[in-house]
Motif scaffolding. Sequence first.
Motif, PDB file in Angstrom:
ATOM      1  N   MET A 139       0.825  -1.202   0.000  1.00 64.60           N
ATOM      2  CA  MET A 139       0.000   0.000   0.000  1.00 64.60           C
ATOM      3  C   MET A 139       0.865   1.260   0.000  1.00 64.60           C
ATOM      4  O   MET A 139       0.553   2.249  -0.682  1.00 64.60           O
ATOM      5  CB  MET A 139      -0.932  -0.007   1.208  1.00 64.60           C
ATOM      6  CG  MET A 139      -1.994  -1.084   1.165  1.00 64.60           C
ATOM      7  SD  MET A 139      -3.041  -0.949  -0.324  1.00 64.60           S
ATOM      8  CE  MET A 139      -4.074  -2.407  -0.142  1.00 64.60           C
ATOM      9  N   ALA A 140       1.959   1.223   0.757  1.00 68.80           N
ATOM     10  CA  ALA A 140       2.866   2.369   0.774  1.00 68.80           C
ATOM     11  C   ALA A 140       3.493   2.573  -0.600  1.00 68.80           C
ATOM     12  O   ALA A 140       3.626   3.709  -1.081  1.00 68.80           O
ATOM     13  CB  ALA A 140       3.953   2.162   1.826  1.00 68.80           C
ATOM     14  N   ALA A 141       3.869   1.477  -1.235  1.00 67.79           N
ATOM     15  CA  ALA A 141       4.450   1.577  -2.573  1.00 67.79           C
ATOM     16  C   ALA A 141       3.429   2.098  -3.575  1.00 67.79           C
ATOM     17  O   ALA A 141       3.749   2.897  -4.464  1.00 67.79           O
ATOM     18  CB  ALA A 141       4.987   0.213  -3.020  1.00 67.79           C
ATOM     19  N   ALA A 142       2.179   1.656  -3.427  1.00 64.56           N
ATOM     20  CA  ALA A 142       1.126   2.114  -4.337  1.00 64.56           C
ATOM     21  C   ALA A 142       0.851   3.599  -4.161  1.00 64.56           C
ATOM     22  O   ALA A 142       0.520   4.299  -5.123  1.00 64.56           O
ATOM     23  CB  ALA A 142      -0.151   1.311  -4.108  1.00 64.56           C
ATOM     24  N   ALA A 143       1.004   4.099  -2.927  1.00 67.62           N
ATOM     25  CA  ALA A 143       0.741   5.506  -2.667  1.00 67.62           C
ATOM     26  C   ALA A 143       1.898   6.409  -3.069  1.00 67.62           C
ATOM     27  O   ALA A 143       1.727   7.621  -3.212  1.00 67.62           O
ATOM     28  CB  ALA A 143       0.434   5.704  -1.179  1.00 67.62           C
ATOM     29  N   SER A 144       3.079   5.824  -3.275  1.00 73.89           N
ATOM     30  CA  SER A 144       4.247   6.627  -3.645  1.00 73.89           C
ATOM     31  C   SER A 144       4.183   7.026  -5.109  1.00 73.89           C
ATOM     32  O   SER A 144       3.456   6.430  -5.904  1.00 73.89           O
ATOM     33  CB  SER A 144       5.530   5.845  -3.379  1.00 73.89           C
ATOM     34  OG  SER A 144       5.651   4.756  -4.276  1.00 73.89           O
TER      35      SER A 144
END
Length: 477
Positions: free
Chosen positions: A13-18
Amino acid sequence: MSWPAVLLWLAIMAAAASRGPALLYLVLITGSIGSMQMLPGSGGGANLLPQSACAALLIGKVLIQRGNITRGTEAALDPQRLALFSAFLIYAVLGALVLPRVFAGMFEVVPVSAFRFGTDILKPSTGNITQSCYMALSYATTLCFTIIGQTDEMRDHFRTALICGAYALIGTGILDFITYTLHISAVLDPFRTATYALLTDVEAEGAKRVVGLMPEASSYGSACVGMLSLILFMRPFYRQGLEQVLAVVAIALLMVMTMLSTSSTAIVGLGVMGGVYGLDLMVRMLDPRNPRRDQLNIEISLIILIVFTIFVSFVVKPDLFDPLVNLVNKMVFQKASSASYVERSLWNRIGWHAFLDSGGLGAGLGSIRVSNWGISILGSTGLFGAVLMFGFIVQQLLAVPRTAPAHVKQFAAVSKLGLLPTLIMYQLAGTIPDIGILAAAVLGMVAATHAVRPASSPDLVPAVRPDPYATPRPQLS
């Protein structure tokens, strides 16, 4: 859902939000985790693996960017890119819904979800739905990489992500070996929560068969060979210095881990890779205009050094390689006498008869389990589906992106060479029609080279930021 799955979801999720290409890297890194369920509970019998979860979010992230729906539609309908694959997906999914009902009770199959040795009568099952979803995800992955793979920046990221994925495979393999040796394999149980059969504590010739975090040694060994082959052929594209060193070390360690897996499929894959590499080496030696001749002297010198070292070792200690020879002899040349070979031969025979008994139409995606990808395609989607799928793959392997710059053509060439061992290994151990996320990504990158646009186009890669490297990477020309 295990605690590693929860942590991985947070990372995804963090990678998707970056704003950067972190999801691309995670897609290849999580390819080393093939035995962990990402859904809560049992997932209703379906398994969502980390790589599939990453790929799904990457696809969504790409498609919501401005203009990418249009680009995706163009790529899906383009005869030079994904038109054949698009037609295959439509036909295969419709067949998965219709064919098991048309031929229900008419012939025997080995179900995809079977845990026992034997057959069952064909009937509609949840496997038809899950396998259709897996195939649709692979198609969407190919489409995604076709959309974003048209720039030098994304090709750079893809090559770097391959190295990251390689070290993830190496690390998980070492972890599996150490925990088994220390009799603490239970610490890896949270990573082994998939609902299908897991063969993680198997020995061959008294030695541990390394499986990493994959379901079995064959899956792990094949994954190592697939990654090894891609990095080997792409090695000249890596930047001089640390990146080149990391690539060479990854090649060496992946070869070691492949042998420790003792997988007959992986050993054959190594042989295929060696043969393809030898032919490619001869082509480059005989063609003075070949742009990949820059490091030819280094490659030949390393090959001579390796051969000389092996020769000297054999002269000094003739029995040094006996364990390796015995292992290869047992796992490859005596494979026909193993229970695994007998079982998988049954799968292939039943799958082939499903193709014949259905009049060449197939039994539908998710209806049969085999041990040969070609038979899996034929038995599942029939002759028409096989023509579409194999036509797409042959087209991508043979077609040349004529309008692309020289270095893009070379990228396409080495990608195709690196993919060949994986395609051959599929013919030896492919149990389902799905081509897999890594192969889908490579085919997407290859298809993208047929529609390369100027790198200066501001809206070409909206899913990622410009290349974060401070210095430009040298390209082959």
